[in-house]
Design an enzyme around this catalytic site. Structure first.
Site: not given
Ligand code: MN
Length: 256
Positions: A125, A229, A231
């Site tokens: 990001c 993202h 994660e």
């Protein structure tokens, strides 16, 4: 002769130590270092030991980055506030967030230090934007106003929802790692990479032309930068984002 039933374990590498950058916030009157646990959990789940790296408040950012990089096996650049437009020669757009100049300086120094030693780098990001600026690229400061025909990319309420498709260049490291050349991803950003920095290559885009992935020309440096993202997606049914963290930590473990 070993007793029957005894096995010899292959020599185990130590778990790689992964630097994870963080931002600074003031809650009430208390200044705090802050990053989302999702980054730390994703690194841990893939077998790495996350170490949080705050912005450098004392001393020279480049010196500190060079020092810490000798002790890291990998680096994650995390999401956060907008990069200072002055760093890519632009005046701030009205929609640009107030920058954190110390975080910008620290993370740009970390990118160069990682590049210098070829420490594996996963940039996420804001991280892809920091990488692009570090190599001389620019940013789209506000997708909605600068690219009026773009898809919605700033979907902050749905961090683990796959909301738009990304097309990945088939010959890229990213495609090899994901095992896919098209995949749906989440999207919680209002900025994106603009002109591409030196020696960087766009390896993933959305149908509207927004950059969602960058890699570096040096094939010996494992550097993958993504605008989404991963994660937040490692617990989904689909394997792509777990595979991205697994490949990154595996690469880092070769240095541990
Ligand atoms: Mn997006």
């Amino acid at each position: 002769m070993l007793p029957s039933g005894t096995t010899i374990d292959a020599p185990r590498r130590p778990a790689p130590v992964i630097g994870v950058t963080c931002g600074r916030v003031i809650t009430g009157s208390v200044p705090r270092a802050r990053t989302n646990l999702a980054y730390l959990r994703a690194v841990e789940a893939a077998g790495g030991v996350p170490v949080v790296l705050p912005p450098v408040e004392h001393g020279d950012a480049a010196e500190r980055a060079a020092a810490v990089m000798t002790r890291l096996d990998g680096l994650v650049l995390t999401g956060g506030e907008d990069v200072d437009p002055a760093l890519y020669g632009a005046v701030p757009h009205p929609a640009a967030e107030p920058p954190d100049p110390l975080r910008d300086a620290a993370e740009i120094a970390l990118v160069h230090a990682a590049r210098e030693r070829r420490v594996p780098l996963l940039a996420i990001c804001r991280g892809i934007q920091v990488v692009n600026v570090a190599f001389g690229g620019t940013l789209v400061q506000d997708i909605v106003s600068e690219c009026p025909h773009a898809l919605p990319h700033a979907l902050k309420e749905t961090r683990d929802t796959r909301s738009h498709r990304v097309d990945v260049m088939p010959d890229s490291r990213l495609a090899a790692v994901l095992g896919a050349t098209t995949l749906p991803v989440n999207s919680t950003h209002h900025q994106a990479a603009g002109t591409t920095g030196d020696a960087l290559r766009v390896v993933a885009t959305t149908a509207d032309g927004i950059t969602e992935g960058l890699e570096h020309d040096d094939a010996r440096w494992w550097m993958v930068a993504v605008q989404w993202h991963p994660e937040e997606l490692v617990a989904t049914d689909e394997p792509w984002d777990r595979m991205l963290f697994a490949a990154f930590v595996e690469e880092a473990s070769r240095r541990a």
